[in-house]
Design a protein around this motif. Structure first.
Motif, PDB file in Angstrom:
ATOM      1  N   ILE A 238       2.577  -0.233  -5.439  1.00 29.12           N
ATOM      2  CA  ILE A 238       2.065   0.679  -4.341  1.00 29.12           C
ATOM      3  C   ILE A 238       3.193   1.681  -4.027  1.00 29.12           C
ATOM      4  O   ILE A 238       2.797   2.618  -3.660  1.00 29.12           O
ATOM      5  CB  ILE A 238       2.308  -0.335  -3.041  1.00 29.12           C
ATOM      6  N   GLU A 239       4.296   1.552  -4.222  1.00 25.27           N
ATOM      7  CA  GLU A 239       5.630   2.491  -4.165  1.00 25.27           C
ATOM      8  C   GLU A 239       5.083   3.563  -5.244  1.00 25.27           C
ATOM      9  O   GLU A 239       5.103   4.919  -4.461  1.00 25.27           O
ATOM     10  CB  GLU A 239       6.915   2.044  -4.396  1.00 25.27           C
ATOM     11  N   TYR A 240       4.671   3.616  -6.234  1.00 30.79           N
ATOM     12  CA  TYR A 240       4.525   4.567  -7.099  1.00 30.79           C
ATOM     13  C   TYR A 240       3.231   5.373  -6.684  1.00 30.79           C
ATOM     14  O   TYR A 240       3.050   6.554  -6.773  1.00 30.79           O
ATOM     15  CB  TYR A 240       4.211   4.070  -8.572  1.00 30.79           C
ATOM     16  N   VAL A 241       2.111   4.289  -6.207  1.00 28.09           N
ATOM     17  CA  VAL A 241       1.110   5.251  -5.891  1.00 28.09           C
ATOM     18  C   VAL A 241       1.196   5.984  -4.622  1.00 28.09           C
ATOM     19  O   VAL A 241       0.798   7.134  -4.463  1.00 28.09           O
ATOM     20  CB  VAL A 241      -0.133   4.063  -5.394  1.00 28.09           C
ATOM     21  N   ASN A 242       2.199   5.634  -3.764  1.00 27.53           N
ATOM     22  CA  ASN A 242       2.403   6.449  -2.544  1.00 27.53           C
ATOM     23  C   ASN A 242       3.168   7.615  -3.134  1.00 27.53           C
ATOM     24  O   ASN A 242       2.873   8.649  -2.166  1.00 27.53           O
ATOM     25  CB  ASN A 242       3.472   5.377  -1.604  1.00 27.53           C
ATOM     26  N   TYR A 243       3.933   7.791  -4.027  1.00 26.58           N
ATOM     27  CA  TYR A 243       4.741   8.625  -4.388  1.00 26.58           C
ATOM     28  C   TYR A 243       3.603   9.800  -5.032  1.00 26.58           C
ATOM     29  O   TYR A 243       3.660  11.036  -4.608  1.00 26.58           O
ATOM     30  CB  TYR A 243       5.547   8.508  -5.460  1.00 26.58           C
ATOM     31  N   VAL A 244       2.641   9.300  -5.691  1.00 28.04           N
ATOM     32  CA  VAL A 244       1.571  10.382  -5.993  1.00 28.04           C
ATOM     33  C   VAL A 244       0.767  10.793  -4.825  1.00 28.04           C
ATOM     34  O   VAL A 244       0.518  12.033  -5.032  1.00 28.04           O
ATOM     35  CB  VAL A 244       0.513   9.519  -6.993  1.00 28.04           C
ATOM     36  N   LEU A 245       0.420   9.905  -3.963  1.00 33.69           N
ATOM     37  CA  LEU A 245      -0.417  10.607  -2.859  1.00 33.69           C
ATOM     38  C   LEU A 245       0.477  11.423  -2.014  1.00 33.69           C
ATOM     39  O   LEU A 245       0.044  12.562  -1.484  1.00 33.69           O
ATOM     40  CB  LEU A 245      -0.686   9.336  -1.735  1.00 33.69           C
ATOM     41  N   LEU A 246       1.965  11.278  -1.881  1.00 39.30           N
ATOM     42  CA  LEU A 246       2.504  12.127  -1.193  1.00 39.30           C
ATOM     43  C   LEU A 246       2.807  13.376  -1.826  1.00 39.30           C
ATOM     44  O   LEU A 246       2.801  14.479  -1.037  1.00 39.30           O
ATOM     45  CB  LEU A 246       4.095  11.482  -1.095  1.00 39.30           C
ATOM     46  N   ALA A 247       2.789  13.419  -3.180  1.00 41.64           N
ATOM     47  CA  ALA A 247       2.764  14.609  -3.923  1.00 41.64           C
ATOM     48  C   ALA A 247       1.424  15.569  -3.650  1.00 41.64           C
ATOM     49  O   ALA A 247       1.553  16.867  -3.359  1.00 41.64           O
ATOM     50  CB  ALA A 247       3.156  14.475  -5.375  1.00 41.64           C
ATOM     51  N   ILE A 248       0.522  14.897  -3.626  1.00 43.84           N
ATOM     52  CA  ILE A 248      -0.967  15.246  -3.403  1.00 43.84           C
ATOM     53  C   ILE A 248      -1.053  15.983  -1.951  1.00 43.84           C
ATOM     54  O   ILE A 248      -1.361  17.161  -1.917  1.00 43.84           O
ATOM     55  CB  ILE A 248      -2.091  14.406  -3.618  1.00 43.84           C
ATOM     56  N   PHE A 249      -0.613  15.257  -0.873  1.00 43.89           N
ATOM     57  CA  PHE A 249      -0.563  15.553   0.344  1.00 43.89           C
ATOM     58  C   PHE A 249       0.362  16.922   0.705  1.00 43.89           C
ATOM     59  O   PHE A 249      -0.119  18.049   1.390  1.00 43.89           O
ATOM     60  CB  PHE A 249      -0.388  14.834   1.319  1.00 43.89           C
ATOM     61  N   THR A 250       1.511  16.884  -0.089  1.00 47.47           N
ATOM     62  CA  THR A 250       2.471  18.069  -0.083  1.00 47.47           C
ATOM     63  C   THR A 250       1.720  19.398  -0.620  1.00 47.47           C
ATOM     64  O   THR A 250       1.905  20.421  -0.149  1.00 47.47           O
ATOM     65  CB  THR A 250       3.871  17.617  -0.617  1.00 47.47           C
ATOM     66  N   LEU A 251       1.303  19.154  -1.788  1.00 50.31           N
ATOM     67  CA  LEU A 251       0.402  20.101  -2.343  1.00 50.31           C
ATOM     68  C   LEU A 251      -0.421  20.860  -1.680  1.00 50.31           C
ATOM     69  O   LEU A 251      -0.733  22.174  -1.507  1.00 50.31           O
ATOM     70  CB  LEU A 251      -0.022  19.900  -3.830  1.00 50.31           C
ATOM     71  N   GLU A 252      -1.278  19.794  -1.010  1.00 48.21           N
ATOM     72  CA  GLU A 252      -2.464  20.386  -0.227  1.00 48.21           C
ATOM     73  C   GLU A 252      -1.800  21.200   0.919  1.00 48.21           C
ATOM     74  O   GLU A 252      -2.324  22.468   1.335  1.00 48.21           O
ATOM     75  CB  GLU A 252      -3.116  19.376   0.562  1.00 48.21           C
ATOM     76  N   ALA A 253      -0.621  20.678   1.746  1.00 48.98           N
ATOM     77  CA  ALA A 253       0.009  21.676   2.776  1.00 48.98           C
ATOM     78  C   ALA A 253       0.383  22.775   2.279  1.00 48.98           C
ATOM     79  O   ALA A 253       0.305  23.817   3.033  1.00 48.98           O
ATOM     80  CB  ALA A 253       1.094  20.676   3.414  1.00 48.98           C
TER      81      ALA A 253
END
Length: 267
Positions: A238-253
């Motif tokens: 779950i921690e690694y998945v959260n890192y990936v999602l965090l990168a995606i949301f940061t890129l979106e912003a």
């Protein structure tokens, strides 16, 4: 304050008429529950005796066992032994005070002059949930609606809006909505910076919006993937998945900030 006070006083007749309907419904419900639970919501009070919980469960099963061992056969504080007491119980129930205990006692009720049996009548759970919706939510919202409707009528009366026709009211509402609307800026890919044109193209594409929505839903599901005695490897995944999602949301912003500039923070 003046409008609110006048509206409250003018709403009293409608509130009283609604209260009559509510009392009638509660009276009928009290009759139903009295016919089902009259004399069944009693228990043996052995607080003055030196009986353990296990002894109390094994030795006392009805009124006569209770009296033989020196206990006191007492009704529950909220019961349906008669219609009037049932009506009082429903009044307390409408305040949502102790309704869970009342439901549990009703579920355990079996026979007159007998100690309750755990989960003997589970259908009472559904009945009490329906009562919560009717008595605690529906009727309360009906009272609130009467007050709000009277307030709006009184406000229209004092502001002379009652003189307007339906077409005039609709026209005013359209004008107010038009003034309150905030137009969305139309972005054109004519910037001297090729990076910004590329960000505008991505930001306006439907696949980008659908992909971000999918990531949001997937992130919500991932956050719910935790339970007692879960596998030890699950938190790391779950921690690694959260890192990936965090990168995606940061890129979106970043893409939207480059494309929209200041409008990103005004949206």
């Amino acid at each position: 304050l003046k409008v609110a006070t006048m509206a409250l006083f003018k709403a009293v007749p409608q509130i009283m008429r609604l209260q009559v309907v509510v009392l009638f419904v509660m009276f009928m419900i009290s009759i139903l529950l009295t016919s089902l639970l009259s004399g069944k919501m009693h228990s043996c009070d052995v607080s003055h005796l030196s009986l353990s919980y296990q002894q109390h469960s094994e030795l006392i099963s009805n009124l006569w066992d209770c009296l033989n061992y020196g206990g006191e056969w007492v009704p529950q504080p909220m019961n349906f032994d008669n219609t009037l007491h049932g009506l009082l119980t429903l009044f307390i129930f409408q305040t949502r005070e102790g309704w869970v205990t009342l439901m549990e006692n009703s579920v355990d009720a079996v026979k007159v002059d007998h100690v309750g049996v755990r989960n003997a009548n589970l259908y009472f759970i559904v009945l009490y949930l329906v009562l919560v919706i009717i008595l605690c939510l529906l009727f309360v919202n009906m009272f609130v609606r009467i007050v709000i409707q009277t307030y709006n009528l009184e406000k229209d009366f004092l502001s002379f809006n009652k003189l307007l026709s339906d077409e005039q009211r609709s026209w005013i509402q359209v004008q107010l909505m038009t003034y309150a609307a905030r137009p969305t800026p139309l972005l054109k890919m004519n910037s001297p910076l090729q990076v910004r044109n590329w960000c505008i193209k991505i930001q306006q594409s439907h696949w980008f919006e659908n992909f971000i929505m999918f990531c949001i839903v997937f992130n919500t599901i991932v956050m719910a993937l935790t339970w007692f005695d879960e596998p030890k490897s699950l938190p790391g995944v779950i921690e690694y998945v959260n890192y990936v999602l965090l990168a995606i949301f940061t890129l979106e912003a970043v893409i939207k900030i480059i494309a929209l500039k200041g409008f990103y923070f005004k949206d």
